[in-house]
Design an enzyme around this catalytic site. Structure first.
Site, mmCIF file in Angstrom:
data_model
loop_
_atom_site.group_PDB
_atom_site.id
_atom_site.type_symbol
_atom_site.label_atom_id
_atom_site.label_comp_id
_atom_site.label_asym_id
_atom_site.label_seq_id
_atom_site.Cartn_x
_atom_site.Cartn_y
_atom_site.Cartn_z
ATOM 1 C CD GLU A 264 -2.867 -1.388 0.955
ATOM 2 O OE1 GLU A 264 -3.372 -0.395 0.405
ATOM 3 O OE2 GLU A 264 -3.405 -2.504 0.976
ATOM 4 C CB CYS B 1 -1.839 7.311 1.603
ATOM 5 S SG CYS B 1 -3.219 6.465 2.352
#
Ligand code: NAP
Ligand code: MG
Length: 523
Positions: free
Chosen positions: A291, A325
């Protein structure tokens, strides 16, 4: 019976209510008394192991303050932890799925009781304001509840469908992979750290986990809760340490079966490479679940509800100082409404208050001196690539406190190929683009190597449907902010360089940590 249908996300706390603010402040006082200054050793095979070196975690909003310390694992500890985890795996893999799930549910119950403490630690250690800390701890609890429940669908032989065949019994069996390594970032130091270890563990793997070195105290707090909930020795090996020193040893170890990583693209790609190289004595192809970063864009077109678009942009860009993010770092506005939308976004963002997490400011300090340097460098680069509409300074102190304070910064009329358009900054710095029209806006949105989150504010059904097909991101949002995915509701993970799209908090996430065996018996 543990049933996935019974999963409900945690409610968030309403901090417009005085009584909620009051209990939060009491928790801050309690944490200052009981946790600040604490030391967290390594945990290997259920034993606390200390090291000569201590890693120091600082309060980003007041860098003279030490929040706590952790031990710093060495390569020898990595070897011991991996060996111990394989020993524990021999019995852990045979536990009933529901018995393993109950440990997560018990951990969830403990964390619910200690929710405010966990929040308060992150206000002090990571500079999260009350709402940011609250939604994160809610997410951490959600991961435990959701993974415990979704594990049930992998519990039995035949629980995945196969086609009937005369004269035989055929079925699929899910089996854990073995010992995995989990390496997590500092920006969701409770939720991501916990989710990344709980998921593989519940389906029978044993984990060696390394938290980020800027947020060791909250990680130590969470690891203690998992052990208190009853994880047997060796199932969770807690190894705080420097990524640069023990990272390769963890990911390159011949006995590491899989790696689950959340963090930046450069480190992710490094791990991918190290993991790909087969070591002497290694007998499997390592699996990597990645990720990574983002360069997330929100498009606003001329049909949008402007007020809603402005709110969505400001929340997405500056929540937790842009250190998500999923944070909006690119705002793309169609020319017709550019001046109005950008003017309002600048005005609204200009009203954000600056201060500490404990003071519940809108904007606090960024996590570390390293982040401060990198982001303030991008502010300068950005000033040369567009017009600074807001902020642009990095004072490095606020109200007499030394800290990594950076002003929310908005840079207008940026070219799509500029550095601040292409590189992840991971701070409160937004590049704004003037798109000729809707098509141009969509082109700009898809013009980076990333593909994590994105959004469109529009009232055109046709355009929303086009974006549904063509906007290359793992998580796409219409007419709302592009941050704040909820476990089970918006499974999360990115495309392209943003990751392997594993969809944390999604219905099939646990299958990342298992393999299938097909078994056939001829009657
Ligand atoms: P980072 O610098 O990549 O670090 C992540 C982790 O990797 C840390 O624990 C770090 O340890 C460790 N590490 C460093 N070098 C390593 C090596 N050679 N081998 C193995 N591990 C190593 O990222 P960060 O600054 O903590 O987090 C921010 C980044 O994470 C941003 O890029 C953000 O977009 C991304 N992120 C992505 C998601 C998502 O779901 N896609 C979610 C959150 C964050 P040390 O701390 O000791 O250096
Ligand atoms: Mg810190």
């Amino acid at each position: 019976m543990i049933r996935v249908q019974e999963y409900r996300p945690q409610a968030f706390t309403d901090f417009t209510k005085d009584e909620n603010v009051k209990v939060y402040q009491e928790a801050l006082a309690k944490v200052r008394q009981e946790i600040v200054g604490k030391h967290y050793p390594l945990i290997i095979d259920g034993q606390k192991v200390d090291t000569a070196e201590r890693m120091v975690s600082l309060n980003p909003c007041d860098t003279d303050e030490v929040v706590g310390t952790t031990a710093a694992a060495t390569k020898e500890h990595v070897d011991q932890a991996i060996a111990g985890a394989w020993k524990a795996f021999e019995s852990w893999k045979n536990w009933d799925m529901d018995a393993r799930a109950r440990i997560l549910l018990k951990a969830s119950a403990i964390l619910k009781r200690r929710r405010l403490e966990a929040c308060a630690i992150m206000s002090i250690e990571a500079g999260k304001n009350y709402a940011e800390a609250d939604v994160e701890v809610a997410e951490a609890i959600d991961f435990l509840e959701y993974y415990a429940r979704s594990a049930m669908k992998y519990a039995h032989f035949g629980s995945a469908e196969t086609t009937w065949f005369e004269g035989e019994e055929n079925g699929l069996m899910w089996i854990p992979l073995g010992v995995g390594v989990s390496i997590s970032p500092w920006n969701f130091p409770a939720a991501i750290f916990l989710g990344m270890l709980a998921a593989p563990i519940v389906v029978g793997n044993c984990m060696v986990v390394k938290p980020a070195d800027n947020a060791g105290v909250i990680a130590g707090f969470i690891a203690d809760i998992m052990l208190e909930a009853g994880l047997p020795a060796g199932v969770l090996q807690f190894l705080p340490g420097h990524g640069s020193e023990i990272g390769d040893a963890m990911t390159g170890h011949p006995k590491t079966r899989f790696i689950t990583f959340t963090g930046s693209v450069p480190v992710g790609l490094r791990i991918h490479e190290v993991a790909a190289k087969v070591q002497p004595g290694q007998k499997w192809i390592k699996r990597t679940v990645m990720e990574l970063g983002g360069k997330d864009a929100l498009i606003v077109d001329e049909t949008a509800d402007i007020e809603n678009a402005v709110t969505s942009a400001v929340q997405s860009a500056f929540g937790f100082n842009g250190q998500k993010c999923s944070a909006m770092s690119r705002l793309i506005v169609v020319d017709d409404v550019y001046d109005e939308v950008v003017g309002k976004v600048v005005e609204r963002a200009g009203k954000l208050t600056m201060g500490t997490g404990e003071e519940n400011a809108n904007v606090t300090a960024v996590i570390s001196q390293k982040a401060f340097k990198s982001i303030s460098e991008y502010q300068k680069v950005g000033a040369g690539e567009g017009k600074v509409l807001l902020g642009g300074e990095a004072p490095g102190e606020h109200n007499g406190k030394k800290g990594n304070y950076i002003q929310p910064t908005i840079i207008g009329d940026v070219d799509r190929n500029a550095r601040i358009s292409q590189e992840e900054i991971f701070g409160p710095v937004v590049a704004v683009f003037r798109a000729k029209d809707w098509q141009d806006a969509l082109d700009i949105a898809n013009s980076t190597v990333y593909g994590l989150t994105g959004g469109v504010c529009s009232n055109s059904r046709e355009r929303l449907e086009e974006a549904r097909e063509k906007f290359e991101v793992g998580n796409l949002y219409f007419n709302r902010k592009i941050t704040g995915a909820i476990v089970g509701v918006q499974p999360f993970g990115g495309y392209n360089m943003s990751g392997t799209d594993s969809k944390a908090g999604g219905p099939d996430y646990l299958s990342n940590f298992m393999q299938l065996k097909t078994v056939t018996e001829r009657w």
